[in-house]
Design a protein around this motif. Sequence first.
Motif, PDB file in Angstrom:
ATOM      1  N   GLY A   1      85.498 -28.856  44.533  1.00 58.95           N
ATOM      2  CA  GLY A   1      86.661 -27.984  45.169  1.00 58.95           C
ATOM      3  C   GLY A   1      86.064 -26.927  46.401  1.00 58.95           C
ATOM      4  N   ALA A   2      86.964 -26.231  46.685  1.00 56.75           N
ATOM      5  CA  ALA A   2      86.742 -25.092  47.729  1.00 56.75           C
ATOM      6  C   ALA A   2      85.752 -24.226  47.158  1.00 56.75           C
ATOM      7  N   PHE A   3      84.994 -23.476  48.024  1.00 60.92           N
ATOM      8  CA  PHE A   3      84.325 -22.318  47.712  1.00 60.92           C
ATOM      9  C   PHE A   3      84.863 -21.085  47.381  1.00 60.92           C
ATOM     10  N   ALA A   4      84.697 -20.482  46.385  1.00 59.33           N
ATOM     11  CA  ALA A   4      85.346 -18.908  46.229  1.00 59.33           C
ATOM     12  C   ALA A   4      84.030 -18.107  46.557  1.00 59.33           C
ATOM     13  N   GLU A   5      84.264 -17.271  47.504  1.00 62.92           N
ATOM     14  CA  GLU A   5      83.223 -16.010  47.705  1.00 62.92           C
ATOM     15  C   GLU A   5      83.217 -14.869  46.678  1.00 62.92           C
ATOM     16  N   SER A   6      82.056 -14.486  46.338  1.00 64.12           N
ATOM     17  CA  SER A   6      82.011 -13.336  45.531  1.00 64.12           C
ATOM     18  C   SER A   6      82.166 -12.081  46.018  1.00 64.12           C
ATOM     19  N   TRP A   7      82.152 -12.218  47.458  1.00 61.31           N
ATOM     20  CA  TRP A   7      82.633 -10.705  48.189  1.00 61.31           C
ATOM     21  C   TRP A   7      83.348 -11.378  49.763  1.00 61.31           C
ATOM     22  N   THR A   8      83.906 -10.407  50.208  1.00 63.94           N
ATOM     23  CA  THR A   8      84.697 -10.669  51.383  1.00 63.94           C
ATOM     24  C   THR A   8      83.719 -10.405  52.537  1.00 63.94           C
ATOM     25  N   PRO A   9      84.025 -10.731  53.672  1.00 63.56           N
ATOM     26  CA  PRO A   9      83.099 -10.557  54.715  1.00 63.56           C
ATOM     27  C   PRO A   9      83.198  -9.162  54.998  1.00 63.56           C
ATOM     28  N   ARG A  10      84.224  -8.435  54.549  1.00 67.22           N
ATOM     29  CA  ARG A  10      84.153  -6.827  54.959  1.00 67.22           C
ATOM     30  C   ARG A  10      83.222  -6.014  53.769  1.00 67.22           C
ATOM     31  N   GLN A  11      83.381  -6.657  52.696  1.00 64.91           N
ATOM     32  CA  GLN A  11      82.496  -5.977  51.575  1.00 64.91           C
ATOM     33  C   GLN A  11      81.037  -6.463  52.030  1.00 64.91           C
ATOM     34  N   HIS A  12      80.752  -7.699  52.403  1.00 64.13           N
ATOM     35  CA  HIS A  12      79.400  -7.766  52.733  1.00 64.13           C
ATOM     36  C   HIS A  12      78.906  -7.080  53.892  1.00 64.13           C
ATOM     37  N   ALA A  13      79.922  -6.627  54.901  1.00 63.04           N
ATOM     38  CA  ALA A  13      79.450  -5.750  56.125  1.00 63.04           C
ATOM     39  C   ALA A  13      79.171  -4.377  55.590  1.00 63.04           C
ATOM     40  N   ASP A  14      80.040  -4.110  54.463  1.00 60.21           N
ATOM     41  CA  ASP A  14      79.904  -2.668  54.005  1.00 60.21           C
ATOM     42  C   ASP A  14      78.418  -2.404  53.335  1.00 60.21           C
ATOM     43  N   ALA A  15      78.229  -3.702  52.766  1.00 58.50           N
ATOM     44  CA  ALA A  15      76.881  -3.663  52.096  1.00 58.50           C
ATOM     45  C   ALA A  15      75.720  -3.553  53.197  1.00 58.50           C
ATOM     46  N   VAL A  16      75.890  -4.051  54.224  1.00 59.07           N
ATOM     47  CA  VAL A  16      74.802  -3.833  55.235  1.00 59.07           C
ATOM     48  C   VAL A  16      74.983  -2.458  55.824  1.00 59.07           C
ATOM     49  N   THR A  17      76.097  -1.911  56.150  1.00 56.39           N
ATOM     50  CA  THR A  17      76.107  -0.442  56.334  1.00 56.39           C
ATOM     51  C   THR A  17      75.545   0.447  55.525  1.00 56.39           C
ATOM     52  N   ALA A  18      75.613   0.278  54.104  1.00 58.63           N
ATOM     53  CA  ALA A  18      75.234   0.816  53.240  1.00 58.63           C
ATOM     54  C   ALA A  18      73.611   0.873  53.271  1.00 58.63           C
ATOM     55  N   VAL A  19      73.084  -0.057  53.447  1.00 62.79           N
ATOM     56  CA  VAL A  19      71.381  -0.228  53.800  1.00 62.79           C
ATOM     57  C   VAL A  19      70.928   0.378  54.740  1.00 62.79           C
ATOM     58  N   ARG A  20      71.772   0.397  55.991  1.00 63.74           N
ATOM     59  CA  ARG A  20      71.366   1.135  57.256  1.00 63.74           C
ATOM     60  C   ARG A  20      71.431   2.582  56.911  1.00 63.74           C
ATOM     61  N   ALA A  21      72.360   3.127  55.968  1.00 65.51           N
ATOM     62  CA  ALA A  21      72.286   4.532  55.695  1.00 65.51           C
ATOM     63  C   ALA A  21      71.070   4.774  54.765  1.00 65.51           C
ATOM     64  N   ALA A  22      70.795   3.858  53.931  1.00 56.88           N
ATOM     65  CA  ALA A  22      69.550   4.075  52.903  1.00 56.88           C
ATOM     66  C   ALA A  22      68.306   4.264  53.985  1.00 56.88           C
ATOM     67  N   ILE A  23      68.465   3.531  54.899  1.00 57.00           N
ATOM     68  CA  ILE A  23      67.024   3.643  55.945  1.00 57.00           C
ATOM     69  C   ILE A  23      67.279   4.925  56.887  1.00 57.00           C
ATOM     70  N   GLY A  24      68.606   5.097  57.075  1.00 58.39           N
ATOM     71  CA  GLY A  24      68.497   6.491  57.799  1.00 58.39           C
ATOM     72  C   GLY A  24      68.026   7.648  56.894  1.00 58.39           C
ATOM     73  N   ARG A  25      68.102   7.409  55.731  1.00 59.61           N
ATOM     74  CA  ARG A  25      67.527   8.580  54.535  1.00 59.61           C
ATOM     75  C   ARG A  25      66.135   8.458  54.268  1.00 59.61           C
ATOM     76  N   GLY A  26      65.452   7.483  54.933  1.00 52.16           N
ATOM     77  CA  GLY A  26      64.114   7.040  54.449  1.00 52.16           C
ATOM     78  C   GLY A  26      63.832   6.541  53.183  1.00 52.16           C
ATOM     79  N   ASP A  27      64.891   5.909  52.509  1.00 49.91           N
ATOM     80  CA  ASP A  27      64.813   5.207  51.225  1.00 49.91           C
ATOM     81  C   ASP A  27      63.986   4.255  51.446  1.00 49.91           C
ATOM     82  N   VAL A  28      64.186   3.214  52.390  1.00 49.89           N
ATOM     83  CA  VAL A  28      63.786   1.908  52.581  1.00 49.89           C
ATOM     84  C   VAL A  28      63.608   1.640  54.085  1.00 49.89           C
ATOM     85  N   TYR A  29      62.810   0.695  54.434  1.00 47.89           N
ATOM     86  CA  TYR A  29      62.728   0.226  55.870  1.00 47.89           C
ATOM     87  C   TYR A  29      63.630  -0.897  56.262  1.00 47.89           C
TER      88      TYR A  29
END
Length: 403
Positions: free
Chosen positions: A138-166
């Motif tokens: 059948g059709a695939f059902a995503e576990s998150w929307t493109p917006r939620q995926h993009a928000d996770a990317v933004t959250a990682v960038r924020a963590a990088i900005g704080r110096g938590d990760v590279y």
Amino acid sequence: MRQDGPDGVDTLPGLTVGTPGAPAGCRRTLVERARWQWRPADGGDPAARAEEFLAAHGLPLHDLARPAGRHDAAGMCGAALYVSAAAGAALVGAPAGAANPVTGLPEVAVVVYGHGPGTPPGAAVAATGAPATPWWRGAFAESWTPRQHADAVTAVRAAIGRGDVYQVNVVGHAAARYTGDPLPALSRLAALPGARYGGTLAGAGWAIGCASPETLVELTDGRLITRPIKGTRPATAAGRAELLASAKERAEHVMIVDLERNDLARVARTGSVRVDDLFAVRRWCDLWQAESTVSAAVADGLGLADLLRAVCPGGSVTGAPKLAALDRIAALEPVGRGASMGALGWVAPGRIDLGLTIRTAAVDAERVHVWAGGGITWGSDPDAEVAEAAAKAAPVRATLVGG
């Protein structure tokens, strides 16, 4: 130690051994002799228990630097080894993250093979001898929307900005209902162009199909090798030129090469780690990807368990620093990585060949599951990262189409 007997043939059609890395000259004569599986509820150290299980079945891997004896055509050949990303996280004391979405799939599986009568080629048949049931998906059902995926990317960038990760690798999941025999579809996946670790592994109520191009760790002639992949573009002339010219992709790639050098240095002879090839462009399906080769001489007395603790989970699918990246992954990804971003391949005395389970699908009794993602750095664009993950998933999904 709990010991599970052979069980895949009771629930899924029989097939010749398709595990990545299995010796080509032995594949038609391999017979499953013993099987062990681990889930967190079982307790204990899964790497140590896997090493003990292998030794108990004629495959001692306590000293990987020791030269292997002659291959015994009448004895044990080797073993398929699967280690999930969650098991890898457990090995380094990191949070496992969200629950595994694949019902019944273990976090570690070891399947020991000996030699036996040859298996003639032919169409897969069910355990009853009946023809394989037609596959429908059948059709695939995503576990998150493109917006939620993009928000996770933004959250990682924020963590990088704080110096938590590279850098943090962010992975999404999708699932679809299916009916029929999954093994032909998973075998089609394993045959995708560029699948250095194309293969399958099946158990009671679950199966994995892998089309990975990436080496997690290989041991040949006393030398350890890893081939991290970071950087993706469409497989066009323009895409290749863009990948080679991208400062962002090169910085992301070199960061992971440094991480892999450090991982190998923990289990290598002092001073033996080297980068043999840096940022080479390889093709997988319709994508160019940047790959490097890092190698080192194996240290005397190194066992399989310690090697798995050093390289699992793979740096290219976690990030840097690895433990801090795993913390971010556990907090951000809503669904577990299941069969993806782990290790699958072959182990035997004197020879190890484990691929990283990117471009991988898994099935349980009702659903087929796929995953895709990418490494996030300060220079990442959220929408571009969502598009890159979709491009990586597209060939996998296409091979699993119903019909």
